[in-house]
Scaffold this motif. Sequence first.
Motif, PDB file in Angstrom:
ATOM      1  N   ALA A  22       0.837  -1.205   0.000  1.00  9.37           N
ATOM      2  CA  ALA A  22       0.000   0.000   0.000  1.00  9.37           C
ATOM      3  C   ALA A  22       0.867   1.249   0.000  1.00  9.37           C
ATOM      4  O   ALA A  22       1.992   1.256   0.520  1.00  9.37           O
ATOM      5  N   SER A  23       0.344   2.314  -0.573  1.00  9.36           N
ATOM      6  CA  SER A  23       1.082   3.575  -0.598  1.00  9.36           C
ATOM      7  C   SER A  23       0.883   4.330   0.714  1.00  9.36           C
ATOM      8  O   SER A  23      -0.175   4.229   1.352  1.00  9.36           O
ATOM      9  N   ILE A  24       1.903   5.081   1.101  1.00 14.84           N
ATOM     10  CA  ILE A  24       1.813   5.885   2.324  1.00 14.84           C
ATOM     11  C   ILE A  24       0.712   6.934   2.188  1.00 14.84           C
ATOM     12  O   ILE A  24      -0.017   7.224   3.140  1.00 14.84           O
ATOM     13  N   GLY A  25       0.557   7.482   0.983  1.00 17.36           N
ATOM     14  CA  GLY A  25      -0.463   8.499   0.772  1.00 17.36           C
ATOM     15  C   GLY A  25      -1.860   8.008   1.086  1.00 17.36           C
ATOM     16  O   GLY A  25      -2.707   8.772   1.554  1.00 17.36           O
ATOM     17  N   SER A  26      -2.119   6.721   0.846  1.00 17.70           N
ATOM     18  CA  SER A  26      -3.455   6.173   1.096  1.00 17.70           C
ATOM     19  C   SER A  26      -3.741   6.003   2.580  1.00 17.70           C
ATOM     20  O   SER A  26      -4.898   5.806   2.970  1.00 17.70           O
ATOM     21  N   LEU A  27      -2.704   6.080   3.415  1.00 15.88           N
ATOM     22  CA  LEU A  27      -2.877   5.874   4.854  1.00 15.88           C
ATOM     23  C   LEU A  27      -2.976   7.177   5.636  1.00 15.88           C
ATOM     24  O   LEU A  27      -3.376   7.168   6.805  1.00 15.88           O
ATOM     25  N   MET A  28      -2.602   8.284   5.004  1.00 17.98           N
ATOM     26  CA  MET A  28      -2.583   9.561   5.714  1.00 17.98           C
ATOM     27  C   MET A  28      -3.951  10.225   5.672  1.00 17.98           C
ATOM     28  O   MET A  28      -4.496  10.487   4.600  1.00 17.98           O
ATOM     29  N   LEU A  29      -4.510  10.481   6.847  1.00 18.00           N
ATOM     30  CA  LEU A  29      -5.803  11.150   6.932  1.00 18.00           C
ATOM     31  C   LEU A  29      -5.600  12.664   6.849  1.00 18.00           C
ATOM     32  O   LEU A  29      -4.623  13.199   7.382  1.00 18.00           O
ATOM     33  N   PRO A  30      -6.521  13.373   6.203  1.00 16.14           N
ATOM     34  CA  PRO A  30      -6.395  14.840   6.123  1.00 16.14           C
ATOM     35  C   PRO A  30      -6.356  15.503   7.493  1.00 16.14           C
ATOM     36  O   PRO A  30      -5.786  16.587   7.653  1.00 16.14           O
ATOM     37  N   SER A  31      -6.958  14.844   8.492  1.00 22.38           N
ATOM     38  CA  SER A  31      -7.022  15.426   9.834  1.00 22.38           C
ATOM     39  C   SER A  31      -5.834  15.041  10.713  1.00 22.38           C
ATOM     40  O   SER A  31      -5.820  15.355  11.905  1.00 22.38           O
ATOM     41  N   ALA A  32      -4.844  14.356  10.140  1.00 23.34           N
ATOM     42  CA  ALA A  32      -3.685  13.930  10.930  1.00 23.34           C
ATOM     43  C   ALA A  32      -2.982  15.148  11.527  1.00 23.34           C
ATOM     44  O   ALA A  32      -2.759  16.151  10.828  1.00 23.34           O
ATOM     45  N   PRO A  33      -2.636  15.110  12.824  1.00 24.53           N
ATOM     46  CA  PRO A  33      -1.990  16.270  13.453  1.00 24.53           C
ATOM     47  C   PRO A  33      -0.599  16.517  12.878  1.00 24.53           C
ATOM     48  O   PRO A  33       0.156  15.574  12.632  1.00 24.53           O
ATOM     49  N   ARG A  34      -0.286  17.771  12.645  1.00 20.99           N
ATOM     50  CA  ARG A  34       1.033  18.154  12.121  1.00 20.99           C
ATOM     51  C   ARG A  34       1.904  18.573  13.301  1.00 20.99           C
ATOM     52  O   ARG A  34       1.932  19.732  13.690  1.00 20.99           O
ATOM     53  N   ILE A  35       2.601  17.599  13.860  1.00 18.42           N
ATOM     54  CA  ILE A  35       3.443  17.834  15.031  1.00 18.42           C
ATOM     55  C   ILE A  35       4.822  18.274  14.549  1.00 18.42           C
ATOM     56  O   ILE A  35       5.486  17.548  13.805  1.00 18.42           O
ATOM     57  N   PHE A  36       5.271  19.455  14.982  1.00 19.89           N
ATOM     58  CA  PHE A  36       6.586  19.921  14.552  1.00 19.89           C
ATOM     59  C   PHE A  36       7.066  21.051  15.458  1.00 19.89           C
ATOM     60  O   PHE A  36       6.296  21.613  16.247  1.00 19.89           O
ATOM     61  N   VAL A  37       8.354  21.356  15.346  1.00 18.40           N
ATOM     62  CA  VAL A  37       8.943  22.539  15.967  1.00 18.40           C
ATOM     63  C   VAL A  37       9.678  23.304  14.878  1.00 18.40           C
ATOM     64  O   VAL A  37       9.788  22.837  13.738  1.00 18.40           O
ATOM     65  N   GLN A  38      10.186  24.492  15.245  1.00 20.81           N
ATOM     66  CA  GLN A  38      10.913  25.314  14.285  1.00 20.81           C
ATOM     67  C   GLN A  38      12.357  25.506  14.748  1.00 20.81           C
ATOM     68  O   GLN A  38      12.656  25.365  15.942  1.00 20.81           O
ATOM     69  N   PRO A  39      13.266  25.813  13.829  1.00 24.81           N
ATOM     70  CA  PRO A  39      14.693  25.887  14.181  1.00 24.81           C
ATOM     71  C   PRO A  39      15.010  26.861  15.308  1.00 24.81           C
ATOM     72  O   PRO A  39      15.946  26.636  16.083  1.00 24.81           O
ATOM     73  N   GLN A  40      14.246  27.942  15.432  1.00 23.52           N
ATOM     74  CA  GLN A  40      14.533  28.945  16.453  1.00 23.52           C
ATOM     75  C   GLN A  40      13.960  28.588  17.822  1.00 23.52           C
ATOM     76  O   GLN A  40      14.230  29.276  18.814  1.00 23.52           O
ATOM     77  N   ASP A  41      13.180  27.519  17.908  1.00 21.69           N
ATOM     78  CA  ASP A  41      12.615  27.112  19.194  1.00 21.69           C
ATOM     79  C   ASP A  41      13.709  26.577  20.110  1.00 21.69           C
ATOM     80  O   ASP A  41      14.726  26.034  19.655  1.00 21.69           O
ATOM     81  N   HIS A  42      13.485  26.691  21.419  1.00 15.05           N
ATOM     82  CA  HIS A  42      14.434  26.158  22.394  1.00 15.05           C
ATOM     83  C   HIS A  42      14.258  24.652  22.507  1.00 15.05           C
ATOM     84  O   HIS A  42      13.176  24.117  22.233  1.00 15.05           O
ATOM     85  N   ILE A  43      15.318  23.959  22.922  1.00 16.64           N
ATOM     86  CA  ILE A  43      15.211  22.501  23.008  1.00 16.64           C
ATOM     87  C   ILE A  43      14.206  22.072  24.076  1.00 16.64           C
ATOM     88  O   ILE A  43      13.684  20.957  24.017  1.00 16.64           O
ATOM     89  N   TYR A  44      13.897  22.948  25.039  1.00 17.74           N
ATOM     90  CA  TYR A  44      12.858  22.610  26.013  1.00 17.74           C
ATOM     91  C   TYR A  44      11.509  22.428  25.326  1.00 17.74           C
ATOM     92  O   TYR A  44      10.669  21.643  25.782  1.00 17.74           O
ATOM     93  N   ASP A  45      11.286  23.171  24.228  1.00 17.88           N
ATOM     94  CA  ASP A  45      10.049  22.988  23.465  1.00 17.88           C
ATOM     95  C   ASP A  45       9.997  21.583  22.874  1.00 17.88           C
ATOM     96  O   ASP A  45       8.933  20.947  22.841  1.00 17.88           O
ATOM     97  N   ALA A  46      11.150  21.094  22.413  1.00 22.68           N
ATOM     98  CA  ALA A  46      11.205  19.735  21.870  1.00 22.68           C
ATOM     99  C   ALA A  46      10.938  18.703  22.954  1.00 22.68           C
ATOM    100  O   ALA A  46      10.233  17.714  22.724  1.00 22.68           O
ATOM    101  N   VAL A  47      11.481  18.924  24.149  1.00 24.36           N
ATOM    102  CA  VAL A  47      11.235  18.004  25.264  1.00 24.36           C
ATOM    103  C   VAL A  47       9.744  17.915  25.550  1.00 24.36           C
ATOM    104  O   VAL A  47       9.182  16.824  25.733  1.00 24.36           O
TER     105      VAL A  47
END
Length: 220
Positions: free
Chosen positions: A59-84
């Motif tokens: 199966a393709s990965i695209g077929s498994l991804m729901l449009p409502s899937a949460p986009r969990i991420f941080v940005q380069p300028q964030d502090h590492i405590y945000d990543a924790v």
Amino acid sequence: MTIANLLSQEIPALDQRSTVAEGILIMGDYHVRHLPVLINEEFRGLIDEDTLLDSDPSASIGSLMLPSAPRIFVQPQDHIYDAVRVFAQHQISLLPVMDDEELFAGVVTLENLIAAMAELGSFNDPGSIIVLEMGRHDYSLAEIARIVESEGAIILSSSLRSYQDSNRIEVTLKLNGRQIAAIMATFERFDYQVKASFNEAELQSALRERYDSLMNYLNV
């Protein structure tokens, strides 16, 4: 220390044409349980190992991804405590990083984060640890530092832990000195509760004394 210091581009992202089998193989190669997914080069979220193992390998990965899937991420300028915080909140094995234009920039791995936290907390430096417990209103880092410095030591790092449904807190101090008996006595003289202490030098000395006593006993 910011996320930019931990950014890794070594682990590849999956796209909509990638197969489940390819995703499982990449997870095994890099020892992770999650991978970022890009749909038309846009980051859509993470896919986890359990989802892949429960799916058709072709199966393709695209077929498994729901449009409502949460986009969990941080940005380069964030502090590492945000990543924790994000790692702990979502129980993930890697964390995607998005740049200011919301383009996928790479990931932060749990291993890199732990190494950075060890560096930030001076965990690799020799010394001792003292754990204090006190009321929240009694906490003053300046006063604690004054006591430590009055005994010829300095605080390399400190951390606080709150107790749920209580006004008590736990303060963990990493000190540069290994002889902490005088520091602990001074804390107690100022009515601080010393909850625990960890001293590599004193532990090794105690083990040596016990070993010597055993050898003397066996030689009698």
